[in-house]
Motif scaffolding. Structure first.
Motif, PDB file in Angstrom:
ATOM      1  N   LYS A  24      18.290  -4.324  -1.140  1.00 28.31           N
ATOM      2  CA  LYS A  24      17.462  -3.028  -1.274  1.00 28.31           C
ATOM      3  C   LYS A  24      15.934  -3.435  -1.969  1.00 28.31           C
ATOM      4  O   LYS A  24      15.637  -4.523  -2.564  1.00 28.31           O
ATOM      5  CB  LYS A  24      17.942  -2.208  -3.140  1.00 28.31           C
ATOM      6  CG  LYS A  24      18.695  -1.603  -3.294  1.00 28.31           C
ATOM      7  CD  LYS A  24      19.080  -1.416  -4.727  1.00 28.31           C
ATOM      8  CE  LYS A  24      20.383  -0.372  -5.109  1.00 28.31           C
ATOM      9  NZ  LYS A  24      20.520   0.045  -6.194  1.00 28.31           N
ATOM     10  N   LEU A  26      11.815  -1.822  -1.496  1.00 33.20           N
ATOM     11  CA  LEU A  26      11.018  -1.041  -1.838  1.00 33.20           C
ATOM     12  C   LEU A  26       9.404  -1.049  -0.075  1.00 33.20           C
ATOM     13  O   LEU A  26       9.085  -2.210  -0.124  1.00 33.20           O
ATOM     14  CB  LEU A  26      10.725  -1.043  -2.766  1.00 33.20           C
ATOM     15  CG  LEU A  26       9.701   0.284  -2.869  1.00 33.20           C
ATOM     16  CD1 LEU A  26      10.166   1.517  -3.345  1.00 33.20           C
ATOM     17  CD2 LEU A  26       8.616   0.231  -4.150  1.00 33.20           C
ATOM     18  N   ILE A  60      18.360   5.148   3.609  1.00 33.97           N
ATOM     19  CA  ILE A  60      16.715   5.418   2.687  1.00 33.97           C
ATOM     20  C   ILE A  60      18.426   5.537   1.355  1.00 33.97           C
ATOM     21  O   ILE A  60      18.625   6.214   1.069  1.00 33.97           O
ATOM     22  CB  ILE A  60      16.042   6.903   3.198  1.00 33.97           C
ATOM     23  CG1 ILE A  60      15.896   6.638   3.711  1.00 33.97           C
ATOM     24  CG2 ILE A  60      15.633   6.991   1.677  1.00 33.97           C
ATOM     25  CD1 ILE A  60      15.639   7.343   4.714  1.00 33.97           C
ATOM     26  N   LEU A  61      17.388   5.116  -0.180  1.00 35.89           N
ATOM     27  CA  LEU A  61      18.398   5.131  -1.368  1.00 35.89           C
ATOM     28  C   LEU A  61      17.295   6.099  -2.510  1.00 35.89           C
ATOM     29  O   LEU A  61      18.330   6.723  -3.235  1.00 35.89           O
ATOM     30  CB  LEU A  61      18.145   3.578  -2.302  1.00 35.89           C
ATOM     31  CG  LEU A  61      19.423   2.974  -0.759  1.00 35.89           C
ATOM     32  CD1 LEU A  61      19.273   1.253  -1.797  1.00 35.89           C
ATOM     33  CD2 LEU A  61      20.714   3.263  -1.148  1.00 35.89           C
ATOM     34  N   ASP A  62      15.777   6.328  -2.615  1.00 35.01           N
ATOM     35  CA  ASP A  62      15.287   6.670  -2.925  1.00 35.01           C
ATOM     36  C   ASP A  62      14.198   7.007  -2.835  1.00 35.01           C
ATOM     37  O   ASP A  62      13.432   6.635  -1.435  1.00 35.01           O
ATOM     38  CB  ASP A  62      15.151   5.920  -4.248  1.00 35.01           C
ATOM     39  CG  ASP A  62      14.662   7.142  -5.277  1.00 35.01           C
ATOM     40  OD1 ASP A  62      15.094   8.756  -5.371  1.00 35.01           O
ATOM     41  OD2 ASP A  62      14.474   6.329  -6.566  1.00 35.01           O
ATOM     42  N   THR A  63      13.416   8.295  -2.929  1.00 27.90           N
ATOM     43  CA  THR A  63      12.087   8.887  -2.280  1.00 27.90           C
ATOM     44  C   THR A  63      11.163   9.002  -3.359  1.00 27.90           C
ATOM     45  O   THR A  63      12.076   9.889  -4.379  1.00 27.90           O
ATOM     46  CB  THR A  63      11.618   9.601  -1.645  1.00 27.90           C
ATOM     47  OG1 THR A  63      12.651  10.550  -1.952  1.00 27.90           O
ATOM     48  CG2 THR A  63      12.677   9.593  -0.039  1.00 27.90           C
ATOM     49  N   ASP A  64      10.154   8.930  -3.384  1.00 31.28           N
ATOM     50  CA  ASP A  64       9.023   9.215  -4.617  1.00 31.28           C
ATOM     51  C   ASP A  64       7.780   9.575  -3.749  1.00 31.28           C
ATOM     52  O   ASP A  64       7.052   8.520  -3.311  1.00 31.28           O
ATOM     53  CB  ASP A  64       8.713   8.683  -6.054  1.00 31.28           C
ATOM     54  CG  ASP A  64       8.309   8.483  -7.012  1.00 31.28           C
ATOM     55  OD1 ASP A  64       8.405   9.676  -7.756  1.00 31.28           O
ATOM     56  OD2 ASP A  64       7.668   8.136  -7.837  1.00 31.28           O
ATOM     57  N   THR A  76       6.845   6.702  -1.544  1.00 32.01           N
ATOM     58  CA  THR A  76       7.215   4.833  -1.930  1.00 32.01           C
ATOM     59  C   THR A  76       8.918   5.579  -1.558  1.00 32.01           C
ATOM     60  O   THR A  76       9.440   6.290  -2.182  1.00 32.01           O
ATOM     61  CB  THR A  76       8.057   4.319  -3.301  1.00 32.01           C
ATOM     62  OG1 THR A  76       8.238   5.498  -3.851  1.00 32.01           O
ATOM     63  CG2 THR A  76       5.828   4.094  -3.607  1.00 32.01           C
ATOM     64  N   ILE A  77       9.166   4.775  -0.301  1.00 32.14           N
ATOM     65  CA  ILE A  77      10.780   5.044   0.132  1.00 32.14           C
ATOM     66  C   ILE A  77      12.429   3.433  -0.483  1.00 32.14           C
ATOM     67  O   ILE A  77      11.288   2.515  -0.424  1.00 32.14           O
ATOM     68  CB  ILE A  77      10.809   5.211   1.478  1.00 32.14           C
ATOM     69  CG1 ILE A  77      10.223   5.833   1.296  1.00 32.14           C
ATOM     70  CG2 ILE A  77      12.107   5.175   2.423  1.00 32.14           C
ATOM     71  CD1 ILE A  77      10.577   6.483   3.472  1.00 32.14           C
ATOM     72  N   THR A  78      12.728   3.616  -1.121  1.00 34.88           N
ATOM     73  CA  THR A  78      14.244   2.589  -1.217  1.00 34.88           C
ATOM     74  C   THR A  78      14.593   3.062  -0.263  1.00 34.88           C
ATOM     75  O   THR A  78      15.064   4.015  -0.058  1.00 34.88           O
ATOM     76  CB  THR A  78      14.181   2.687  -2.711  1.00 34.88           C
ATOM     77  OG1 THR A  78      13.329   3.188  -3.343  1.00 34.88           O
ATOM     78  CG2 THR A  78      15.178   1.372  -3.339  1.00 34.88           C
ATOM     79  N   TYR A  79      14.740   1.455   0.286  1.00 35.52           N
ATOM     80  CA  TYR A  79      15.516   1.713   0.963  1.00 35.52           C
ATOM     81  C   TYR A  79      16.897   0.049   1.147  1.00 35.52           C
ATOM     82  O   TYR A  79      16.457  -0.643   0.721  1.00 35.52           O
ATOM     83  CB  TYR A  79      14.703   1.286   3.116  1.00 35.52           C
ATOM     84  CG  TYR A  79      14.084   0.141   2.839  1.00 35.52           C
ATOM     85  CD1 TYR A  79      14.617  -0.614   4.135  1.00 35.52           C
ATOM     86  CD2 TYR A  79      13.297   0.097   2.507  1.00 35.52           C
ATOM     87  CE1 TYR A  79      14.233  -2.071   4.081  1.00 35.52           C
ATOM     88  CE2 TYR A  79      12.038  -0.630   2.341  1.00 35.52           C
ATOM     89  CZ  TYR A  79      12.229  -2.063   3.168  1.00 35.52           C
ATOM     90  OH  TYR A  79      12.345  -2.546   3.863  1.00 35.52           O
ATOM     91  N   GLN A  80      17.714   0.037   1.700  1.00 39.89           N
ATOM     92  CA  GLN A  80      18.397  -0.933   2.072  1.00 39.89           C
ATOM     93  C   GLN A  80      18.961  -1.177   3.256  1.00 39.89           C
ATOM     94  O   GLN A  80      19.215  -0.438   4.494  1.00 39.89           O
ATOM     95  CB  GLN A  80      20.343  -0.052   1.412  1.00 39.89           C
ATOM     96  CG  GLN A  80      20.590  -2.016   1.136  1.00 39.89           C
ATOM     97  CD  GLN A  80      21.700  -1.643   0.520  1.00 39.89           C
ATOM     98  OE1 GLN A  80      21.955  -0.631   0.086  1.00 39.89           O
ATOM     99  NE2 GLN A  80      22.398  -2.420  -0.205  1.00 39.89           N
TER     100      GLN A  80
END
Length: 80
Positions: A24, A26, A60-64, A76-80
């Motif tokens: 993961k 960011l 894309i795992l999460d965004t904020d 912010t974008i959490t990605y893998q």
């Protein structure tokens, strides 16, 4: 959006991405120049970055979005 001048939005953040390795990661970038919650230009930036990530094979795992004030935020974008 002053941080994204002539190059596409995704091309500006792409050098900061980590190569796909199964871990993961960011990426964070500033957005500015909007005056209310939904702004067409801001949405276009976010959409282009997220679409570019997916097109290049990232998940894309999460965004904020963290608001700094009424005109600036950090995406912010959490990605893998």
């Amino acid at each position: 959006m002053t941080i994204f001048s002539n190059a596409s939005h995704y091309e500006k953040v792409k050098p900061g991405l980590v190569q796909r390795d199964g871990h993961k990661h960011l990426i964070a970038f500033k957005l500015s120049g909007f005056t209310f919650f939904f702004d067409k230009d801001t949405n276009q930036v976010i959409e282009e970055v997220m679409s570019g990530l997916q097109y290049d094979g990232y998940e894309i795992l999460d965004t904020d979005i963290t608001y700094q004030n009424a005109y600036k935020c950090i995406m912010t974008i959490t990605y893998q």
